[in-house]
Design an enzyme around this catalytic site. Sequence first.
Site, PDB file in Angstrom:
ATOM      1  N   SER A 181      44.071  45.292  35.025  1.00  0.00           N
ATOM      2  CA  SER A 181      43.727  46.254  36.150  1.00  0.00           C
ATOM      3  C   SER A 181      45.081  46.920  36.626  1.00  0.00           C
ATOM      4  O   SER A 181      45.646  47.305  35.969  1.00  0.00           O
ATOM      5  CB  SER A 181      42.848  45.420  37.290  1.00  0.00           C
ATOM      6  OG  SER A 181      42.753  46.314  38.195  1.00  0.00           O
ATOM      7  N   THR A 182      45.430  46.347  37.837  1.00  0.00           N
ATOM      8  CA  THR A 182      47.016  47.082  38.354  1.00  0.00           C
ATOM      9  C   THR A 182      48.020  46.735  37.586  1.00  0.00           C
ATOM     10  O   THR A 182      48.261  45.714  37.123  1.00  0.00           O
ATOM     11  CB  THR A 182      46.977  46.431  39.783  1.00  0.00           C
ATOM     12  OG1 THR A 182      46.014  46.437  40.640  1.00  0.00           O
ATOM     13  CG2 THR A 182      48.112  47.124  40.743  1.00  0.00           C
ATOM     14  N   HIS A 207      40.305  48.600  34.736  1.00  0.00           N
ATOM     15  CA  HIS A 207      39.965  49.411  36.082  1.00  0.00           C
ATOM     16  C   HIS A 207      40.499  50.621  36.125  1.00  0.00           C
ATOM     17  O   HIS A 207      41.699  50.870  36.347  1.00  0.00           O
ATOM     18  CB  HIS A 207      40.175  48.253  37.105  1.00  0.00           C
ATOM     19  CG  HIS A 207      39.545  47.075  36.946  1.00  0.00           C
ATOM     20  ND1 HIS A 207      39.953  45.911  37.664  1.00  0.00           N
ATOM     21  CD2 HIS A 207      38.513  46.430  36.180  1.00  0.00           C
ATOM     22  CE1 HIS A 207      39.141  44.813  37.256  1.00  0.00           C
ATOM     23  NE2 HIS A 207      38.252  45.390  36.296  1.00  0.00           N
ATOM     24  N   MET A 300      44.950  42.756  40.031  1.00  0.00           N
ATOM     25  CA  MET A 300      44.675  42.062  41.390  1.00  0.00           C
ATOM     26  C   MET A 300      43.324  41.321  41.183  1.00  0.00           C
ATOM     27  O   MET A 300      42.264  41.843  40.611  1.00  0.00           O
ATOM     28  CB  MET A 300      44.760  43.035  42.424  1.00  0.00           C
ATOM     29  CG  MET A 300      44.531  42.164  43.711  1.00  0.00           C
ATOM     30  SD  MET A 300      46.292  41.472  44.244  1.00  0.00           S
ATOM     31  CE  MET A 300      45.880  40.957  45.893  1.00  0.00           C
ATOM     32  N   ASP A 303      38.536  39.201  38.439  1.00  0.00           N
ATOM     33  CA  ASP A 303      37.631  39.877  37.328  1.00  0.00           C
ATOM     34  C   ASP A 303      38.155  39.271  36.009  1.00  0.00           C
ATOM     35  O   ASP A 303      39.165  39.542  35.523  1.00  0.00           O
ATOM     36  CB  ASP A 303      37.416  41.160  37.573  1.00  0.00           C
ATOM     37  CG  ASP A 303      36.400  41.810  36.455  1.00  0.00           C
ATOM     38  OD1 ASP A 303      35.644  41.129  36.152  1.00  0.00           O
ATOM     39  OD2 ASP A 303      36.629  43.015  36.034  1.00  0.00           O
TER      40      ASP A 303
END
Length: 356
Positions: A181-182, A207, A300, A303
């Site tokens: 993600s991030t 993401h 973050m 997930d």
Amino acid sequence: MPQPIRVLIVDDSAVVRQVMTQLLSSDRGIQVIGAAADPVFAMNRMAQEWPDVIVLDVEMPRMDGLTFLRKIMSERPTPVVICSTLTTQGAETTMQAMSAGAVSIVAKPKAGLKQHLMEESDDLISVVKAAAHARLKRISPTAAAPVAKVAAKLTADAVLPSTPHRAMSETTDRVVAIGTSTGGTQALETVLRELPSNSPGIVVVQHMPAQFTAAFAQRLNSVCDIEVREAAHGDRVHDGLALIAPGGRHLTLERSGAQYRVSVVDGPPVSRHRPSVDVLFRSVARAAGRNALGIIMTGMGDDGARGLKEMREAGASTIGQDEDSCVVYGMPKEAMKMGGVERELPLRAIASAIIK
């Protein structure tokens, strides 16, 4: 009480500045310290008070956002969230911004802008808070702020039932599943660029909003020896190919005879994400079992943590990116706490682990 996250909004649209200021200010953990119409005004404001996070448009007068971003990253690296229009050109420019150091993306349509931003307010707040935790040089992670009211958090059961399913083991085919993600756009590029053209097939959830994943895959394809493309329903997974989950839809792996194929499916957000790493990892646990390698990288939240544990329980090897090399050590940390991570590796060692 922790100090609120100081946010500067830089966008030439007065509507965007007004609505974003209103939405972000509604959260106790965020303080909007300014809203500038272009980077020149922004630099004047930043000379008075430096923000913790910058929400930045990429197409503006006097100085474009990409030039401004590169200036920030070379002089005083700061977490930047790109606010980009849902156009082909906007997506391509956004990918350049991600490569230049931006940590996340917020999409904005050309029509119905105000309504769209208001509907996506929870996501906007979450993205800004995640960005504030980014591990960037000379910027300390901001203390956790009070959590905003968000929709119910669903598990992978909402897309794939948890009924036990034994994966077929009579095959030598290997598949690699990656979730991030991030900070993941840069991390994925680091890993995939180091892989030879005969690497095992790879399925990826990053993401990212819809309309941006195709441009992201195209960018990776242009710099990697392996082929990288946005996944389409029914695509075969094979050596030398990485498939990126389309934004806004879930990606699952299925066994089709002697081959692996992917399904691109609708469904509610899982762990507040669509695509969800948990959904992908659960499907890989079922379809590939011990023939799979699961990798969870910077991001973050949690997930992928449950899904990685399911992969490990199914006999797969599992890797978590280590804290020192993560932009945000959230997803790997949660996976480690749940027992899903077999071993942690620095980012630069992950490609070698895939090859081995």
